[in-house]
Design a protein around this motif. Sequence first.
Motif, PDB file in Angstrom:
ATOM      1  N   TYR A   8      52.935 120.730  47.842  1.00  0.00           N
ATOM      2  CA  TYR A   8      54.146 120.487  47.058  1.00  0.00           C
ATOM      3  C   TYR A   8      54.264 121.515  45.947  1.00  0.00           C
ATOM      4  CZ  TYR A   8      54.773 116.130  49.515  1.00  0.00           C
ATOM      5  OH  TYR A   8      54.993 115.214  50.487  1.00  0.00           O
ATOM      6  N   ILE A  50      57.195 124.338  45.621  1.00  0.00           N
ATOM      7  CA  ILE A  50      58.063 124.444  44.450  1.00  0.00           C
ATOM      8  C   ILE A  50      57.946 125.819  43.812  1.00  0.00           C
ATOM      9  CG2 ILE A  50      58.360 123.613  42.093  1.00  0.00           C
ATOM     10  CD1 ILE A  50      57.674 120.789  43.206  1.00  0.00           C
ATOM     11  N   ASN A 106      60.700 128.025  45.983  1.00  0.00           N
ATOM     12  CA  ASN A 106      61.897 127.542  45.291  1.00  0.00           C
ATOM     13  C   ASN A 106      62.452 126.231  45.831  1.00  0.00           C
ATOM     14  OD1 ASN A 106      62.062 129.840  43.646  1.00  0.00           O
ATOM     15  ND2 ASN A 106      62.951 130.966  45.363  1.00  0.00           N
ATOM     16  N   LEU A 107      61.590 125.328  46.142  1.00  0.00           N
ATOM     17  CA  LEU A 107      62.047 124.081  46.743  1.00  0.00           C
ATOM     18  C   LEU A 107      63.124 123.383  45.906  1.00  0.00           C
ATOM     19  CD1 LEU A 107      61.830 121.853  48.816  1.00  0.00           C
ATOM     20  CD2 LEU A 107      59.866 120.959  47.616  1.00  0.00           C
ATOM     21  N   LEU A 108      62.910 123.356  44.583  1.00  0.00           N
ATOM     22  CA  LEU A 108      63.832 122.591  43.742  1.00  0.00           C
ATOM     23  C   LEU A 108      65.233 123.181  43.742  1.00  0.00           C
ATOM     24  CD1 LEU A 108      61.482 121.653  40.791  1.00  0.00           C
ATOM     25  CD2 LEU A 108      62.123 120.342  42.816  1.00  0.00           C
ATOM     26  N   HIS A 109      65.274 124.486  43.937  1.00  0.00           N
ATOM     27  CA  HIS A 109      66.557 125.164  44.059  1.00  0.00           C
ATOM     28  C   HIS A 109      67.377 124.606  45.215  1.00  0.00           C
ATOM     29  CE1 HIS A 109      67.440 128.664  41.678  1.00  0.00           C
ATOM     30  NE2 HIS A 109      68.428 128.876  42.521  1.00  0.00           N
ATOM     31  N   VAL A 143      66.956 121.763  46.661  1.00  0.00           N
ATOM     32  CA  VAL A 143      67.294 120.369  46.396  1.00  0.00           C
ATOM     33  C   VAL A 143      68.562 120.304  45.559  1.00  0.00           C
ATOM     34  CG1 VAL A 143      66.544 118.273  45.233  1.00  0.00           C
ATOM     35  CG2 VAL A 143      64.912 119.583  46.581  1.00  0.00           C
ATOM     36  N   LYS A 144      68.605 121.133  44.515  1.00  0.00           N
ATOM     37  CA  LYS A 144      69.776 121.131  43.641  1.00  0.00           C
ATOM     38  C   LYS A 144      71.040 121.458  44.436  1.00  0.00           C
ATOM     39  CE  LYS A 144      71.514 124.509  41.036  1.00  0.00           C
ATOM     40  NZ  LYS A 144      71.334 125.767  40.344  1.00  0.00           N
ATOM     41  N   VAL A 182      60.356 116.015  51.111  1.00  0.00           N
ATOM     42  CA  VAL A 182      61.294 115.909  49.991  1.00  0.00           C
ATOM     43  C   VAL A 182      62.725 115.759  50.502  1.00  0.00           C
ATOM     44  CG1 VAL A 182      62.305 117.201  48.088  1.00  0.00           C
ATOM     45  CG2 VAL A 182      59.837 117.131  48.372  1.00  0.00           C
TER      46      VAL A 182
END
Lengths: 274, 289, 444
Positions: free
Chosen positions: A55, A59, A63-66, A68-69, A247
Amino acid sequence: MSGRAKRAGFYFLTLVIVFFSLLPFLWFLDTSLKTQREVTATPPELFPSGSLHSYQSAIEQYNLLHYVKNSIIVAGATTLITLIISVFAGYALARLRIKYKGVIMGSLLLVSMFPQISIAGPVWKILQSFGWLNTYQGLILPYVTLTLPLGVWILTSFFKELPEELEKAARVDGCSHFQALFKIIVPLAAPGVFTAAILIFIYAWNEFFFALLIMTQQKYQTLPVGIALFQGQYTMPWGEIAAASTVATVPLVLLVFLFQKRIIRGLSAGAVKG
Amino acid sequence: MFALSLIAPCFLFILTFAFYPIAYSFFLSLHRIIISLPGLEQPFIWFGNYKELFHDKIALQSLVNTFLFVFTTTFFELLFGLAIALAINKHFRGRGIVRAAVLIPWAIPTVVASQMWRFIFNDTYGLLNYAFFGSDTALYQAWLADPLFAFLAIVAADVWKTSSFAALIILAGLQTIPDELYDAAKIDGATAWQRFVKITLPLVKPALLIALLFRTMDAFRVFDLVFVMTQGGPADSTNVLQFYGYKKIFAEGLMGYGSTISVLVFFVTLLISLLYLKMIGTRLFGERS
Amino acid sequence: MQKRYFFPKSQRFPYGALARSLVLLGLILSLLFPAGCTREKKSDTTTVRFVTWKPNQPAVWDEIVELFEKEHPDITIEREVGPHSSTAFHDLLTQKLKNKSPDVDVFFMDVIWPPEFAAAGWAMPLNELFSAEEQEQFLHGPVIANIYKDKIYGVPLFIDSGMLFYRKDLLDRYGFNPPKTWDEMVKQAGTIVAGESKKGADIYGFSGQFKQYEGLVCNMLEYILSNNGHILNPDTGNPEIAGDPAVRAMQFVRDNIVGGIATGGVLTYEEPESIAPFIEGKVVFHRNWPYAWEVSNNPERSKIAGKVAITQLPHFSGGKSYATLGGWQLGISNYSRNKDAAWKFVQFLTSERIQKLLALNAGLAPTRKALYGDAEILGRYPQFSEMKDVFLTAYPRPRSPLYPAISNTLQRFFSKIITDPHSDIAREAKAASREIEKILALTR
């Protein structure tokens, strides 16, 4: 066959169904919690040591959260816009006199059916001419188009369920069609609206083909595109792929467990009616 | 007028992003357009692209693959769908959880499902090899390296992912069957199998047909699975129309020729869906029932 | 009546929850449109946008970019990182360029792309900046690859070419010298695998890249050319894959490599999958690009660190060793608004000092000839002196603006004949030749 044996057989069958439904997801969840070495062990190791490394790396390195956003933005906006348009159209189709209702419903159905490739080239060209490739609206507009049939069909069938008398009473009291729609119909059909929202959201969250064509900049890519293009140079980063997949899936799993009744009803409302 | 203004926004979208593009695809398909050679301009070549498509063996193969995929997946999906629907139609404790569990494959993004199955079929770390051969790694197979198995792999992944969708629609059909019918049949001494054949099947037929329609159309546009799991290989054994068209238009830049594939795909699906709709009848539109 | 089955009457609906989620959506929506169309900031620094892929050694690249920004305080570099697979990166980059997007200034090109990018008008011709004398400083093959119709469109940053990696320890144990011909390689692999399997080791003879994708073309080219065959005839430009030497080479690959000593999964392998069994110690011979040296000698990732050696790819008897030319070039977008700054960045990256840094810290083989005499590099990587010979023989793939279409045809053809052991190679080759002729006819 005794009743007890039958019952046992039934539970066994159900268990098998549940097991196979969940197995690939659980296996990926399991993989996402392994250390780098465990992921690529042969033969595979069944139990992870609970490392969050994948994880963290997904991230930090990928850039996983990118993603997701972007997925939240695109799926959220699509849901909202489609819902608003579908409420109008669904109301008109359920309540008002319109010629060729069957043709309209049929052509909507058609839109939901043909393969994306038959419109992909031109859609891409249209968006290009507006300079909307790699923008959120560039992806949201086609998504709205593709989810409208779903939204309109579900809402039409839900609106039809509601007793017409209430609305007539409101009209007698001097409400316009518009007021009747928003004061009476929509609140009453709220479960239907909510169901449509879930289904549209899931569709937009999962869509890959258009996202792949339209979002070529990593900055704007959604989760499915990110996950499909995950690749390292010296090995396949399976741990990170599994983490990102988890995720991407967990919100859907939650939606499904919380709202399975509504989803089932929504899907069948679109299909078996008549 | 009021009614029209209510459906206008909906149709504005449908027109701009669905119907207009289809017509535009047809227009493009009559031209030679090569994105990487703008110097050629865009000559109008009548049906030249179609003539070429006619002789394109790979297009033919991907058409055959697509049909094979559609037939095998819909067959198994309806079969499993019916089984699942029959199982979860009963009243029992924990039914909600079972239903939700069954729904999960349907809700998972196809790309994620594809990666999961690609990993399960992996030749060294794959769960499938482990399930079959245990720790005897020498026997491990590279499933996706074999044309037949690679094709079956995408079929399996699709069946896993969408059987539950078929199940839901069939379930909705099952629930319209009044319990009294079964009770009456039981009193008349009908066996479980007779009840299934004489009551369940005929009454659930419309739902089966609709599930078939939706699944056929959806299987026809299979793309994500192929893109992630095999990229059309090995030896084009998993190349399907939507993937071939994508490659032609967006990877090779042959916008004109690729558009003929778009048009072909559109007409094939139109034909099939009209056929189905005729079979299902106008009841679907809820007007004349 | 029956409708009740669908829609049970009683339901409490979470209005509060819905309202909250709608407000949230509204908030997101209102944030969204400004985000979609940000206007360009006016400031005194120029931003150069560099489209790159995810590097193997990210730290080196960070260091290089930092260094550049320090030396050019008026320029900031914004990197956009794409997928590492060449095909996926190509699709991403060309879609940006088709879009005439001004947010690309400098980009990486695979060695096969310059003709396409030139013909499409995406890449800017660099003749005035990249002078003939300067071109002389570079290896010949990569420079040629960047030329289309007498103009040059890219500056080669590093060179790749196919090479043979092998397990030195195993070859020594069985008293073998590195193989010179493909036959020899197959025989040695057979002996070693048989011997090691007796001891219970799980080991195969060979791994390379044979999935249906660009790498397959690279691999097959090396067999065909080392048997004096050709894809396109160098003089006439016509396809020659149906020629006798080519067909015999392909037959060999099907019978002795894919159907013989290679791992079972080799038909699904791109580079990352193919190197995995090698660094796990399960493969004797491995065909890959130079980066595999770093990876297989890194004890953190590899079980065979220190046991690896490299050599030129084998050839058929009567043929010469050939390696497919790979490597990456830097190009500047025609739609860039900061061409001067972009050129400064390209010049900086391809300079001797940065290439040396990339060679030392990332194991990337330089394109500047002079660096192959650099003591520090050769001290660290003695194999570079051997590599230079490989690089001098490295052979470019067919150069055409329609290369992607040609390559897709070749990929299909190769994949078919090596996957299906009953297919008629000569007949399939003729069919593929006709396809390629059709594509070539478009550009004439």
